[in-house]
Design an enzyme around this catalytic site. Structure first.
Site, PDB file in Angstrom:
ATOM      1  N   TRP A  72      34.686  -0.423 -36.994  1.00 57.28           N
ATOM      2  CA  TRP A  72      33.472  -1.001 -37.571  1.00 57.28           C
ATOM      3  C   TRP A  72      32.283  -0.210 -37.020  1.00 57.28           C
ATOM      4  CZ3 TRP A  72      29.169  -3.127 -35.098  1.00 57.28           C
ATOM      5  CH2 TRP A  72      28.154  -3.521 -35.987  1.00 57.28           C
ATOM      6  N   GLU A 129      36.346  -1.876 -41.440  1.00 61.43           N
ATOM      7  CA  GLU A 129      35.702  -3.184 -41.638  1.00 61.43           C
ATOM      8  C   GLU A 129      34.326  -3.046 -42.291  1.00 61.43           C
ATOM      9  OE1 GLU A 129      35.058  -5.301 -37.978  1.00 61.43           O
ATOM     10  OE2 GLU A 129      34.186  -7.056 -38.991  1.00 61.43           O
ATOM     11  N   LYS A 135      30.654  -4.611 -44.034  1.00 60.67           N
ATOM     12  CA  LYS A 135      29.649  -5.623 -43.712  1.00 60.67           C
ATOM     13  C   LYS A 135      28.584  -5.622 -44.793  1.00 60.67           C
ATOM     14  CE  LYS A 135      27.116  -7.316 -39.652  1.00 60.67           C
ATOM     15  NZ  LYS A 135      27.054  -7.226 -38.196  1.00 60.67           N
ATOM     16  N   ASP A 165      35.933  -9.497 -42.746  1.00 58.28           N
ATOM     17  CA  ASP A 165      35.347 -10.414 -41.769  1.00 58.28           C
ATOM     18  C   ASP A 165      34.674 -11.544 -42.543  1.00 58.28           C
ATOM     19  OD1 ASP A 165      33.283 -11.633 -40.080  1.00 58.28           O
ATOM     20  OD2 ASP A 165      33.708 -10.054 -38.626  1.00 58.28           O
ATOM     21  N   HIS A 207      30.914 -11.513 -43.212  1.00 52.95           N
ATOM     22  CA  HIS A 207      30.316 -10.283 -43.732  1.00 52.95           C
ATOM     23  C   HIS A 207      30.131 -10.253 -45.242  1.00 52.95           C
ATOM     24  CE1 HIS A 207      31.298  -7.637 -39.969  1.00 52.95           C
ATOM     25  NE2 HIS A 207      30.652  -8.752 -39.678  1.00 52.95           N
ATOM     26  N   HIS A 221      39.090 -10.835 -39.912  1.00 47.04           N
ATOM     27  CA  HIS A 221      38.286 -11.306 -38.800  1.00 47.04           C
ATOM     28  C   HIS A 221      37.855 -12.716 -39.147  1.00 47.04           C
ATOM     29  CE1 HIS A 221      36.952  -7.444 -36.491  1.00 47.04           C
ATOM     30  NE2 HIS A 221      38.229  -7.675 -36.424  1.00 47.04           N
ATOM     31  N   ASP A 252      23.511 -15.897 -39.184  1.00 45.51           N
ATOM     32  CA  ASP A 252      24.470 -15.440 -38.169  1.00 45.51           C
ATOM     33  C   ASP A 252      25.882 -15.420 -38.744  1.00 45.51           C
ATOM     34  OD1 ASP A 252      25.441 -14.783 -35.494  1.00 45.51           O
ATOM     35  OD2 ASP A 252      26.360 -16.757 -35.596  1.00 45.51           O
ATOM     36  N   ASP A 300      28.656 -15.076 -36.776  1.00 42.00           N
ATOM     37  CA  ASP A 300      29.618 -15.130 -35.667  1.00 42.00           C
ATOM     38  C   ASP A 300      29.646 -16.442 -34.887  1.00 42.00           C
ATOM     39  OD1 ASP A 300      30.598 -12.279 -35.744  1.00 42.00           O
ATOM     40  OD2 ASP A 300      28.451 -11.927 -35.557  1.00 42.00           O
ATOM     41  N   ASP A 326      36.827 -13.159 -34.647  1.00 46.01           N
ATOM     42  CA  ASP A 326      35.629 -12.381 -34.310  1.00 46.01           C
ATOM     43  C   ASP A 326      34.391 -13.261 -34.344  1.00 46.01           C
ATOM     44  OD1 ASP A 326      33.821 -10.447 -33.705  1.00 46.01           O
ATOM     45  OD2 ASP A 326      33.846  -9.485 -35.670  1.00 46.01           O
TER      46      ASP A 326
END
Ligand code: RNT
Ligand code: ZN
Length: 427
Positions: A189, A230, A232, A263, A266, A290, A298, A300, A330
């Site tokens: 990533w 990965e 995003k 992810d 993302h 992920h 956010d 995460d 993640d």
């Protein structure tokens, strides 16, 4: 057997009967769950800090909020914290490392010069605990990433540095896989992107393609190491343009036969990552996930048993994709006990998998095949109130793992005895 143990067993037997009425064998579901390994991200334990100490700030558009007491200050503490977490998680799992978690005995080692020996302690530890390892080159928290560009940097020398870092990391991943007898996934990533509107979206993407080609040029035994890329949508400081977008990496993965990493944080908030499973796996052999939780801007937050995670696991199980999906976590939260964050997120992911494995798929497929969409919808609704908790508790008990309430107590005790004793006054 204590009173509460025999109560739990009664609850399980009753649940078993309820599921059996729908043609679901809870023992089979538990057996299939036991075979699934989740890759725990080491970086939850120290706010993505690592031990390199070359950069003070995280960078790469990543941000960890909170300063809860007791974060791991070195690899031994991080491993101790992971051990505590793993005792509270049923099943056999994996640990996901980043290049910045190398142990170099106080010596400065350039990221291009990292070798398997810098991860020897991690490998020995994983061996001793029966864990697999996964790996990630670190394309942030470094002066040569400060411009916001790495593998797609316009300066060929900077690109070469990051290509060489990626190559070094693939060798480390292969060593991990070989020594542990368990294939390591090495995931790339990069943060590359522009805060504001670029005039040229094309050149960085073509540069990234060329850099990746060089990075992946060497054939490495796929039994030891698998590569993943990965995507995003945006990051902090790369709001307008991210070089490694979803379409970019989807195309790259298809053409170059590497794994695609999806992810959950993302994508656009209303976009379903669950729906991407069968779309991408129609074409790709394997996916890396992920598992994360996006909350507003956010990407995460700590994973919980949310609708999104449930839907994702349903898709993997319903589609028969368990063998073709690698599940990693993640997220990073520094505002609560960090060990608990691992435990909560991993247990939630396993719960979502168990729920999916307990679905009466035959019956649901029959309804759908017959065009009986009323019965399909009604059964989905009915399933929401089945005694899933009794099956989960039974699974934990048979793995000698405490239930959710006992886990809280154990985490608090670990915080008192270990985490709160860590002294940060010298920093
Ligand atoms: C960042 C990516 C990436 C990182 C870790 C630390 O947006 O999700 O996977 O979180 O590599
Ligand atoms: Zn990620």
């Amino acid at each position: 057997m204590t009173n509460s143990q025999s109560q739990a067993l009664n609850d399980y037997t009753a649940a078993q009967e309820r599921f059996a009425k729908l043609g679901v064998n809870t023992e089979d579901a538990i057996q299939r769950l036991t075979a699934i390994s989740i890759s725990l991200h080491c970086w939850q334990g120290d706010d993505v800090g690592g031990f390199e100490r070359a950069a003070d700030t995280l960078g790469g558009g990543l941000a960890v909020t909170g300063n809860y007491r007791g974060k791991a200050r070195n690899a031994d503490e991080l491993r101790a914290d992971l051990e505590c977490a793993l005792k509270l998680i049923p099943g056999k799992h994996r640990v996901n490392l980043h290049a910045i978690y190398a142990e170099t005995d106080g010596k400065r080692v350039a990221r291009t010069d990292l070798e398997p020996k810098h991860f020897a302690r991690w490998i020995d530890w994983a061996k001793a605990h029966g864990l697999g390892l996964d790996f990630n080159p670190t394309y942030f928290s470094h002066p040569l990433a400060d411009s916001g560009f790495t593998l797609s940097h316009r300066d060929a020398k900077v690109r070469q540095f990051w290509i060489d870092h990626g190559i070094a990391c693939r060798h480390i991943g292969a060593a991990m896989g070989r020594e542990l007898g368990s294939t390591c996934v090495t995931n790339v990533w990069i943060p590359d992107g522009f805060k504001d509107l670029p005039v040229d979206r094309r050149t960085p993407r073509e540069l990234l393609r060329d850099s990746l080609d060089k990075l992946f040029a060497e054939k490495i035994d796929r039994a030891h190491n698998l590569d993943a890329v990965e995507s995003k949508l945006f990051g902090i400081g790369s709001e307008s343009y991210v070089v490694g977008s979803h379409e970019f990496y989807l195309g790259y993965a298809l053409k170059k036969d590497v794994l695609l990493c999806l992810d959950m944080g993302h994508f656009h908030p209303t976009e379903s990552v669950a729906d991407k499973i069968s779309s991408t796996l129609t074409w790709l052999p394997e996916l890396l996930l992920h598992v994360s939780r996006g909350v507003r801007w956010d990407s995460d937050h700590v994973v919980i048993l949310s609708d999104e995670v449930r839907a994702l696991m349903q898709e993997i199980v319903r589609g028969g994709y368990l063998q073709r999906t690698r599940i990693a976590l993640d997220y990073f939260d520094a505002s609560i006990n960090r060990v608990a964050a691992w435990v909560i997120g991993t247990r939630a992911t396993l719960k979502a998998l168990l729920l999916a494995l307990l679905e009466p798929l035959e019956l649901l497929r029959e309804y759908e095949g017959n065009g009986d969409y009323m019965a399909r919808l009604a059964l989905f609704e009915h399933l929401n109130t089945l005694p899933f908790g009794a099956v989960w508790n039974h699974y934990c008990a048979t793995n000698n793992v405490p239930d959710g309430i006992e886990a809280i107590e154990i985490l608090k005790r670990f915080e008192e005895d270990v985490l709160s004793q860590r002294d940060f006054s010298s920093k």
